[in-house]
Write a protein that holds these residues in place. Structure first.
Motif, PDB file in Angstrom:
ATOM      1  N   HIS A  96       0.824  -1.202   0.000  1.00 54.44           N
ATOM      2  CA  HIS A  96       0.000   0.000   0.000  1.00 54.44           C
ATOM      3  C   HIS A  96       0.865   1.262   0.000  1.00 54.44           C
ATOM      4  CE1 HIS A  96       0.822  -0.261   4.385  1.00 54.44           C
ATOM      5  NE2 HIS A  96       0.655   1.040   4.367  1.00 54.44           N
ATOM      6  N   ARG A  97       2.157   1.087   0.256  1.00 53.49           N
ATOM      7  CA  ARG A  97       3.090   2.213   0.161  1.00 53.49           C
ATOM      8  C   ARG A  97       4.435   1.687  -0.318  1.00 53.49           C
ATOM      9  NH1 ARG A  97       4.374   6.251   5.113  1.00 53.49           N
ATOM     10  NH2 ARG A  97       2.325   7.069   4.481  1.00 53.49           N
ATOM     11  N   LEU A 124       7.829   9.552 -11.821  1.00 56.36           N
ATOM     12  CA  LEU A 124       7.020   8.869 -10.809  1.00 56.36           C
ATOM     13  C   LEU A 124       5.958   9.792 -10.224  1.00 56.36           C
ATOM     14  CD1 LEU A 124       9.724   6.772  -8.885  1.00 56.36           C
ATOM     15  CD2 LEU A 124       8.063   5.969 -10.569  1.00 56.36           C
ATOM     16  N   THR A 125       6.221  11.106 -10.205  1.00 55.15           N
ATOM     17  CA  THR A 125       5.217  12.051  -9.714  1.00 55.15           C
ATOM     18  C   THR A 125       3.969  12.007 -10.587  1.00 55.15           C
ATOM     19  OG1 THR A 125       6.949  13.495  -8.832  1.00 55.15           O
ATOM     20  CG2 THR A 125       4.779  14.467  -9.175  1.00 55.15           C
ATOM     21  N   ASP A 126       4.158  11.975 -11.908  1.00 51.88           N
ATOM     22  CA  ASP A 126       3.006  11.861 -12.809  1.00 51.88           C
ATOM     23  C   ASP A 126       2.347  10.493 -12.688  1.00 51.88           C
ATOM     24  OD1 ASP A 126       3.618  14.419 -13.690  1.00 51.88           O
ATOM     25  OD2 ASP A 126       4.840  13.705 -15.362  1.00 51.88           O
ATOM     26  N   LEU A 127       3.171   9.449 -12.518  1.00 60.30           N
ATOM     27  CA  LEU A 127       2.618   8.095 -12.424  1.00 60.30           C
ATOM     28  C   LEU A 127       1.817   7.898 -11.137  1.00 60.30           C
ATOM     29  CD1 LEU A 127       2.552   5.205 -13.630  1.00 60.30           C
ATOM     30  CD2 LEU A 127       4.625   4.723 -12.323  1.00 60.30           C
ATOM     31  N   VAL A 151      -1.368   2.596  -5.358  1.00 56.80           N
ATOM     32  CA  VAL A 151      -0.347   2.528  -4.327  1.00 56.80           C
ATOM     33  C   VAL A 151       0.217   3.925  -4.053  1.00 56.80           C
ATOM     34  CG1 VAL A 151       1.473   2.068  -6.004  1.00 56.80           C
ATOM     35  CG2 VAL A 151       1.788   1.368  -3.628  1.00 56.80           C
ATOM     36  N   GLU A 152       0.577   4.163  -2.799  1.00 54.48           N
ATOM     37  CA  GLU A 152       1.177   5.435  -2.398  1.00 54.48           C
ATOM     38  C   GLU A 152       2.688   5.352  -2.606  1.00 54.48           C
ATOM     39  OE1 GLU A 152       1.471   8.277   1.597  1.00 54.48           O
ATOM     40  OE2 GLU A 152       0.178   6.512   1.557  1.00 54.48           O
ATOM     41  N   ILE A 153       3.259   6.315  -3.335  1.00 54.79           N
ATOM     42  CA  ILE A 153       4.681   6.303  -3.670  1.00 54.79           C
ATOM     43  C   ILE A 153       5.374   7.434  -2.922  1.00 54.79           C
ATOM     44  CG2 ILE A 153       6.391   6.483  -5.516  1.00 54.79           C
ATOM     45  CD1 ILE A 153       4.335   5.410  -7.457  1.00 54.79           C
ATOM     46  N   LEU A 204       4.883  11.477  -3.306  1.00 53.58           N
ATOM     47  CA  LEU A 204       4.567  11.878  -4.670  1.00 53.58           C
ATOM     48  C   LEU A 204       3.076  11.820  -4.955  1.00 53.58           C
ATOM     49  CD1 LEU A 204       7.472  10.134  -6.626  1.00 53.58           C
ATOM     50  CD2 LEU A 204       7.419  12.398  -5.577  1.00 53.58           C
ATOM     51  N   SER A 205       2.339  11.008  -4.204  1.00 56.55           N
ATOM     52  CA  SER A 205       0.897  10.904  -4.432  1.00 56.55           C
ATOM     53  C   SER A 205       0.161  12.146  -3.963  1.00 56.55           C
ATOM     54  CB  SER A 205       0.344   9.667  -3.713  1.00 56.55           C
ATOM     55  OG  SER A 205       0.993   8.492  -4.163  1.00 56.55           O
TER      56      SER A 205
END
Length: 729
Positions: free
Chosen positions: A631-632, A699-702, A708-710, A721-722
């Motif tokens: 989840h992260r 990854l910020t755009d993804l 999932v929380e990145i 980033l989420s």
């Protein structure tokens, strides 16, 4: 016998000027008019192929009239370098010429070393050389002005942004910005200046322009108009009071910050340099003198032992010249060989183009003789004499022709416009636009490395310190002779991004640091393992556990068979059935290597070359596929902005055998390097820092499109980033 003197000559006391002009507002207004003319009515830049307004020099070449042509003389009478005896011989001959031709005075020009010798000889023989006026060459002065700008902005990654935008090659950018490549250096500064200004003007000037101002700008944009009407429109804009007020107050809309102040000084220094260059091209004496005064504090701060020492005395001499000499300089301190519009050149550049045998300029001796070996001999054969005579006659008998300036060609206009747009795009891509109110921390342009408090304080105080030191210097050594001009000047050490406060290599402290990290990590692991029972504690303690990542790879890129690799096998190869979602820790350094494209990956389906966008897509797919139940996901990166770390020995090992590790500026649309080049670029900490930033942006755009929380971690700096929120460790 070489000329010798017992006592060094001291320049005379200069009268203190009653009024001092150091304004560069006319140049800033000209630059803004030019930038507005190259954009459309809404302030947007046109497509590069549709740009029909040339860069600054070409633009003004179309607005100025033909110059009076002067004759060029090719002469080399001295085979030895210009030491004191040679300069004295020249001055003796010049005295004879002055007396023979009944001349009231004569200017003798030279670069810094020659100018100093002329000044000393005149001070030693004041009555004999009273009619000779020493003159410090503007061309060499402009080169040193560029060097002062380079010294202040060294390490700020100005050169890196210029390279990333395709303005200049990586191998040439340093020498160009230092002033060693004169035209290329000026082009780099002009394009960067225009890129910054066009963004500021679009935000602050567009809606406030009066109708008359817009009409004059439309005339400048219309190349079908006559040169006279476009020149009249430009003069009207220069005298437009409303536009002057807008230009003066343009920065009032910009929030004051360390980043904005730092790059505002760049605009001010570039204004002074460009005004000096512009004044030379059109022979404007008043603007030339005022631009010298505007640049003096910076020269004293960043070049205090050469031009910073002698340029104040030269400026003071210029302000005290007799009326007849000033009248001569107003019309003839620069001259034109060709007679083309906007083609005047300084006297010392004239010498470089004609008389200086060592010059490598296109119109100099090397171009005339077409043989570099001929420069090493002092005799001239018949062919050499014929070549020189032909070149002289061609310039002397040159006819006025409708000839375009170099910057007015379609290809050059397209390239310059594309460079400006690429510079703007790079600053937005790197998120380092200097006047962005959302990010005011002083940092480098490309890798966003923040400046220390000491560095910020030094930058903010540089101009005031230079002005204070200049005032004291003038009062003590120029307007009075309390101290000799030859006395040593206290060294002024200014900090830059490339020359921050020195830090010693803390080898002993790092050993203690590594041991302390291991002890704290083991203590934390014991409590964790005793409670979870996920691994066998005796087996785990056989291997090293540290807080800071230790290298996983050998210098050739293969996995290192160490205790850490065994620990990785213990923790990753034993499958554990987790009933609940978990938090995944990802070593991004390892993922970088795992995502390296194979030969099959490089053969794309559409036949296009494999790009950086394909690489980061594969990298993100690996992360999400390996942790689909998490989840992260916390992406852990090593910091590459530290002075020294425990991994430096391994980095040094990887660099062995690589004589040069080039700076690589990754863009998603660029082709991915070969496997060997990719391995080489990872030997540079700055390249890895840029790779981290590009992956973080992707990854910020993804993160906005996955469940999932990145979290992206670089050292102690963590960002969710989420949610785009900073996390505190």
């Amino acid at each position: 016998m070489p000329y010798r003197t017992v006592k060094r000559g001291e320049p005379p006391i200069r009268p203190k000027p009653t009024t001092v002009s150091s304004s560069t507002e006319p140049q800033r207004q000209r630059s803004i008019i030019h930038a507005l003319a190259r954009a459309d009515v809404n302030g947007d830049r046109p497509v590069a192929a549709e740009q029909n307004i040339p860069s600054y020099n070409g633009f003004h070449a179309g607005l100025n009239m033909w110059q009076d042509k002067s004759k060029a003389y090719f002469h080399t009478s001295y085979n030895q370098p210009p030491d004191k005896s040679v300069v004295k011989d020249v001055m003796d001959k010049l005295v004879t010429i002055i007396a023979t031709k009944h001349m009231p005075f004569a200017f003798l020009v030279g670069d810094h070393p020659v100018y100093v010798l002329i000044t000393l000889l005149k001070a030693e023989n004041p009555s004999k050389f009273s009619a000779i006026v020493p003159f410090l060459g503007p061309f060499h002065t402009q080169c040193v002005m560029m060097s002062a700008i380079y010294k202040r902005y060294k390490g700020s990654e100005l050169g890196e942004v210029l390279v990333a935008a395709g303005v200049i090659a990586d191998g040439s950018v340093d020498r160009a910005l230092k002033g060693k490549h004169y035209k290329r250096g000026l082009r780099c500064l002009r394009l960067m200046y225009e890129a910054l200004m066009c963004q500021l003007m679009k935000e602050n000037l567009g809606p406030d322009l009066a109708d008359e101002t817009r009409e004059n700008l439309d005339i400048l944009r219309d190349t079908s108009q006559s040169e006279e009407s476009r020149a009249d429109a430009h003069v009207a804009l220069e005298n437009d009071a409303d536009l002057k007020s807008l230009v003066t107050n343009m920065f009032t809309h910009v929030e004051a910050s360390d980043m904005a102040n730092y790059w505002r000084d760049f605009l001010s220094m570039t204004d002074a340099l460009m005004q000096n260059v512009h004044a030379v091209h059109i022979c404007n004496w008043d603007e030339y003198v005022s631009s010298l005064r505007a640049m003096l504090p910076w020269m004293v701060a960043y070049d205090n032992n050469r031009y910073g020492k002698w340029l104040p005395d030269f400026w003071a001499m210029l302000t005290a010249l007799p009326a007849d000499q000033v009248a001569f300089l107003r019309t003839d301190f620069t001259q034109s060989i060709t007679g083309n519009p906007y083609s005047n050149m300084a006297w010392d550049m004239w010498i470089e183009c004609t008389m200086n045998k060592g010059s490598k300029m296109k119109s100099g001796w090397l171009s005339i003789l077409q043989n570099e070996k001929q420069l090493l001999v002092h005799s001239r054969n018949v062919n050499n004499v014929a070549q020189i005579r032909a070149a002289h006659n061609a310039l002397a008998n040159r006819k006025k022709t409708k000839r375009k300036h170099t910057e007015c060609g379609p290809k050059r206009m397209r390239e310059d416009e594309q460079c400006v747009q690429d510079l703007v795009e790079c600053m937005h891509e790197f998120d380092t636009f200097p006047f962005d109110t959302a990010s005011t921390t002083l940092r480098t342009l490309q890798s966003a490395m923040p400046a220390s408090d000491e560095l910020v304080a030094d930058f903010n105080s540089a101009h005031a310190a230079g002005e204070k030191k200049l005032t004291h210097f003038l009062e003590e050594r120029v307007f009075n002779k309390n101290t000799s001009l030859h006395a040593p000047v206290p060294l002024c050490k200014r900090l830059t991004f490339a020359k921050a406060l020195s830090k010693e290599k803390p080898s002993d402290e790092l050993k203690a640091k590594a041991a302390e990290m291991e002890r704290s990590a083991l203590k934390a692991m014991i409590n964790l393992v005793e409670g979870s029972q996920l691994v066998n504690l005796p087996e785990l303690l056989e291997h090293r556990i540290v807080e800071e990542c230790v290298p996983l790879f050998n210098s050739n890129g293969t996995f290192r068979k160490t205790q850490k690799s065994m620990l990785v096998q213990k923790l990753s190869l034993e499958s554990v059935d987790l009933q609940e979602s978990y938090i995944a820790l990802v070593d991004m350094g390892m993922i970088w290597r795992m995502a390296t494209p194979s030969a099959e990956d490089r053969r794309t389906q559409d036949g296009n070359p494999y790009k950086w966008s394909d690489y980061v897509h594969k990298l993100s797919s690996i992360i999400l596929a390996r942790h689909h139940n998490a989840h992260r996901i916390i992406c852990v990166n090593d910091p590459y902005d530290t002075a020294y770390s425990t991994k430096d020995d391994e980095r040094d090992l990887r660099v062995q055998g690589n004589t040069h590790v080039p700076n690589t500026y990754m863009k998603l649309g660029d082709a991915f390097p070969t496997a060997r080049m990719f391995k080489t670029l990872l030997c540079s900490s700055s390249n890895k820092g840029r790779l981290q930033k590009m992956i973080c942006s992707y990854l910020t755009d993804l993160a906005q499109s996955v469940d999932v929380e990145i979290v992206y971690s670089v050292g102690s700096h963590c960002t969710n980033l989420s949610t785009d929120a900073e996390l505190q460790l």
